[in-house]
Scaffold this motif. Structure first.
Motif, PDB file in Angstrom:
ATOM      1  N   LEU A   2     -56.689  25.958 -38.301  1.00  0.00           N
ATOM      2  CA  LEU A   2     -55.654  25.224 -37.592  1.00  0.00           C
ATOM      3  C   LEU A   2     -54.685  26.236 -37.002  1.00  0.00           C
ATOM      4  N   ASP A   3     -54.578  26.279 -35.673  1.00  0.00           N
ATOM      5  CA  ASP A   3     -53.676  27.200 -34.979  1.00  0.00           C
ATOM      6  C   ASP A   3     -52.415  26.436 -34.595  1.00  0.00           C
ATOM      7  N   VAL A   4     -51.337  26.676 -35.327  1.00  0.00           N
ATOM      8  CA  VAL A   4     -50.076  25.960 -35.137  1.00  0.00           C
ATOM      9  C   VAL A   4     -49.262  26.687 -34.066  1.00  0.00           C
ATOM     10  N   GLY A   5     -48.927  25.952 -33.009  1.00  0.00           N
ATOM     11  CA  GLY A   5     -48.264  26.570 -31.870  1.00  0.00           C
ATOM     12  C   GLY A   5     -49.275  27.387 -31.081  1.00  0.00           C
ATOM     13  N   CYS A   6     -50.402  26.772 -30.748  1.00  0.00           N
ATOM     14  CA  CYS A   6     -51.550  27.492 -30.173  1.00  0.00           C
ATOM     15  C   CYS A   6     -51.288  28.073 -28.798  1.00  0.00           C
ATOM     16  N   GLY A   7     -50.231  27.615 -28.125  1.00  0.00           N
ATOM     17  CA  GLY A   7     -49.939  28.156 -26.806  1.00  0.00           C
ATOM     18  C   GLY A   7     -51.095  27.923 -25.855  1.00  0.00           C
ATOM     19  N   ALA A   8     -51.402  28.936 -25.047  1.00  0.00           N
ATOM     20  CA  ALA A   8     -52.421  28.808 -24.011  1.00  0.00           C
ATOM     21  C   ALA A   8     -53.840  28.809 -24.565  1.00  0.00           C
ATOM     22  N   GLY A   9     -53.998  29.016 -25.880  1.00  0.00           N
ATOM     23  CA  GLY A   9     -55.292  28.833 -26.518  1.00  0.00           C
ATOM     24  C   GLY A   9     -56.168  30.061 -26.668  1.00  0.00           C
ATOM     25  N   ARG A  10     -55.596  31.265 -26.548  1.00  0.00           N
ATOM     26  CA  ARG A  10     -56.445  32.456 -26.638  1.00  0.00           C
ATOM     27  C   ARG A  10     -57.122  32.590 -28.001  1.00  0.00           C
ATOM     28  N   LEU A  11     -56.406  32.229 -29.083  1.00  0.00           N
ATOM     29  CA  LEU A  11     -57.007  32.350 -30.414  1.00  0.00           C
ATOM     30  C   LEU A  11     -57.972  31.200 -30.694  1.00  0.00           C
ATOM     31  N   VAL A  12     -57.653  30.014 -30.218  1.00  0.00           N
ATOM     32  CA  VAL A  12     -58.568  28.872 -30.369  1.00  0.00           C
ATOM     33  C   VAL A  12     -59.891  29.209 -29.693  1.00  0.00           C
ATOM     34  N   GLU A  13     -59.804  29.714 -28.474  1.00  0.00           N
ATOM     35  CA  GLU A  13     -61.010  30.086 -27.726  1.00  0.00           C
ATOM     36  C   GLU A  13     -61.819  31.158 -28.470  1.00  0.00           C
ATOM     37  N   ALA A  14     -61.153  32.211 -28.924  1.00  0.00           N
ATOM     38  CA  ALA A  14     -61.846  33.311 -29.600  1.00  0.00           C
ATOM     39  C   ALA A  14     -62.468  32.857 -30.918  1.00  0.00           C
ATOM     40  N   LEU A  15     -61.768  32.019 -31.670  1.00  0.00           N
ATOM     41  CA  LEU A  15     -62.315  31.526 -32.935  1.00  0.00           C
ATOM     42  C   LEU A  15     -63.525  30.625 -32.706  1.00  0.00           C
ATOM     43  N   ALA A  16     -63.456  29.772 -31.696  1.00  0.00           N
ATOM     44  CA  ALA A  16     -64.599  28.900 -31.381  1.00  0.00           C
ATOM     45  C   ALA A  16     -65.813  29.749 -31.007  1.00  0.00           C
ATOM     46  N   ARG A  17     -65.582  30.812 -30.276  1.00  0.00           N
ATOM     47  CA  ARG A  17     -66.702  31.699 -29.906  1.00  0.00           C
ATOM     48  C   ARG A  17     -67.298  32.385 -31.127  1.00  0.00           C
ATOM     49  N   ARG A  18     -66.509  32.544 -32.173  1.00  0.00           N
ATOM     50  CA  ARG A  18     -67.002  33.144 -33.414  1.00  0.00           C
ATOM     51  C   ARG A  18     -67.658  32.105 -34.321  1.00  0.00           C
ATOM     52  N   GLY A  19     -67.685  30.840 -33.880  1.00  0.00           N
ATOM     53  CA  GLY A  19     -68.369  29.799 -34.641  1.00  0.00           C
ATOM     54  C   GLY A  19     -67.486  28.988 -35.575  1.00  0.00           C
ATOM     55  N   HIS A  20     -66.168  29.198 -35.522  1.00  0.00           N
ATOM     56  CA  HIS A  20     -65.263  28.423 -36.373  1.00  0.00           C
ATOM     57  C   HIS A  20     -65.017  27.044 -35.770  1.00  0.00           C
ATOM     58  N   THR A  21     -64.832  26.055 -36.620  1.00  0.00           N
ATOM     59  CA  THR A  21     -64.245  24.795 -36.193  1.00  0.00           C
ATOM     60  C   THR A  21     -62.757  25.069 -36.139  1.00  0.00           C
ATOM     61  N   VAL A  22     -62.142  24.824 -34.994  1.00  0.00           N
ATOM     62  CA  VAL A  22     -60.738  25.193 -34.822  1.00  0.00           C
ATOM     63  C   VAL A  22     -60.017  24.123 -34.010  1.00  0.00           C
ATOM     64  N   LEU A  23     -58.784  23.858 -34.408  1.00  0.00           N
ATOM     65  CA  LEU A  23     -57.924  22.926 -33.697  1.00  0.00           C
ATOM     66  C   LEU A  23     -56.595  23.605 -33.445  1.00  0.00           C
ATOM     67  N   GLY A  24     -56.146  23.553 -32.197  1.00  0.00           N
ATOM     68  CA  GLY A  24     -54.812  24.024 -31.858  1.00  0.00           C
ATOM     69  C   GLY A  24     -53.871  22.848 -31.751  1.00  0.00           C
ATOM     70  N   ILE A  25     -52.621  23.048 -32.190  1.00  0.00           N
ATOM     71  CA  ILE A  25     -51.592  22.031 -31.954  1.00  0.00           C
ATOM     72  C   ILE A  25     -50.399  22.725 -31.316  1.00  0.00           C
ATOM     73  N   ASP A  26     -49.772  22.026 -30.389  1.00  0.00           N
ATOM     74  CA  ASP A  26     -48.619  22.583 -29.692  1.00  0.00           C
ATOM     75  C   ASP A  26     -47.792  21.427 -29.141  1.00  0.00           C
ATOM     76  N   VAL A  27     -46.482  21.614 -29.099  1.00  0.00           N
ATOM     77  CA  VAL A  27     -45.611  20.576 -28.560  1.00  0.00           C
ATOM     78  C   VAL A  27     -45.649  20.546 -27.035  1.00  0.00           C
ATOM     79  N   SER A  28     -46.168  21.587 -26.423  1.00  0.00           N
ATOM     80  CA  SER A  28     -46.225  21.674 -24.964  1.00  0.00           C
ATOM     81  C   SER A  28     -47.530  21.069 -24.442  1.00  0.00           C
ATOM     82  N   PRO A  29     -47.442  19.989 -23.671  1.00  0.00           N
ATOM     83  CA  PRO A  29     -48.664  19.431 -23.067  1.00  0.00           C
ATOM     84  C   PRO A  29     -49.380  20.449 -22.180  1.00  0.00           C
ATOM     85  N   ALA A  30     -48.633  21.316 -21.490  1.00  0.00           N
ATOM     86  CA  ALA A  30     -49.254  22.336 -20.634  1.00  0.00           C
ATOM     87  C   ALA A  30     -50.080  23.304 -21.473  1.00  0.00           C
TER      88      ALA A  30
END
Length: 183
Positions: A26-54
């Motif tokens: 769980l990436d809290v405050g995932c921002g633009a998603g660089r870590l979510v993207e990298a973790l998914a590429r490594r095979g992790h199930t990953v969810l980002g949450i952020d208060v910013s819809p953008a």
């Protein structure tokens, strides 16, 4: 905030964090998603949450899964995440590190991990901030905290976490710590 790093791909310091992630992340405050993207590429199930819809849209455009909302609101699969992330100073979310750490304790499984990026210097401060573009504020004022590694460990121990590891990036500019939820 380093916007180029925030919106770019995972850098070598980020990869030191990614290597320590276990299981579902769980990436809290995932921002633009660089870590979510990298973790998914490594095979992790990953969810980002952020208060910013953008930020959530950016994460989705990178192929990641993200939800818009606050970490203090209900979060999908509470109590089952193996690893949670607070990177890019996100230990500051809400302006109260102990409250945030207690909340994350409830989100991870027993003995789950929390990886945190801390301030480069020893500090433990609270303030009210706004996001600016130039001199113009583009957000309302909100509470934020800045926490160094020693303060993180102290707040963590008072919130159910045990310190596991601390390290710095090769450049020495970024500092990280791993905490484990005490069962």
């Amino acid at each position: 905030m380093d916007i180029a790093r925030w919106s770019g791909g995972a850098d070598p310091a980020d990869r030191t964090v990614l290597e320590r992630c276990r299981g579902r992340v769980l990436d809290v405050g995932c921002g633009a998603g660089r870590l979510v993207e990298a973790l998914a590429r490594r095979g992790h199930t990953v969810l980002g949450i952020d208060v910013s819809p953008a930020a959530v849209i950016s994460t989705a455009c990178r192929g990641g899964h993200a939800r818009s909302g606050s970490v203090f609101a209900p979060v999908q699969d509470e109590g089952t995440w193996d690893t949670a992330l607070l990177i890019d100073g996100n230990i500051g979310i809400g302006g109260d590190p102990r409250r945030l750490l207690r909340r994350l304790y409830d989100l991870v499984r027993p003995a789950g991990l929390l990886l945190v990026e801390t301030a480069a210097r020893e500090v433990d401060e609270r303030r009210r901030v706004a996001i600016h573009t130039g001199r113009r504020p583009v957000s309302p004022v909100f509470p934020w905290a800045t926490v160094g590694t020693q303060a993180l460990v102290r707040h963590g121990r008072l919130s159910g976490w045990a310190p596991v590891e601390q390290w710095s990036s090769l450049s020495g500019e970024r500092h990280f710590a791993v905490l484990r939820a005490c069962p």
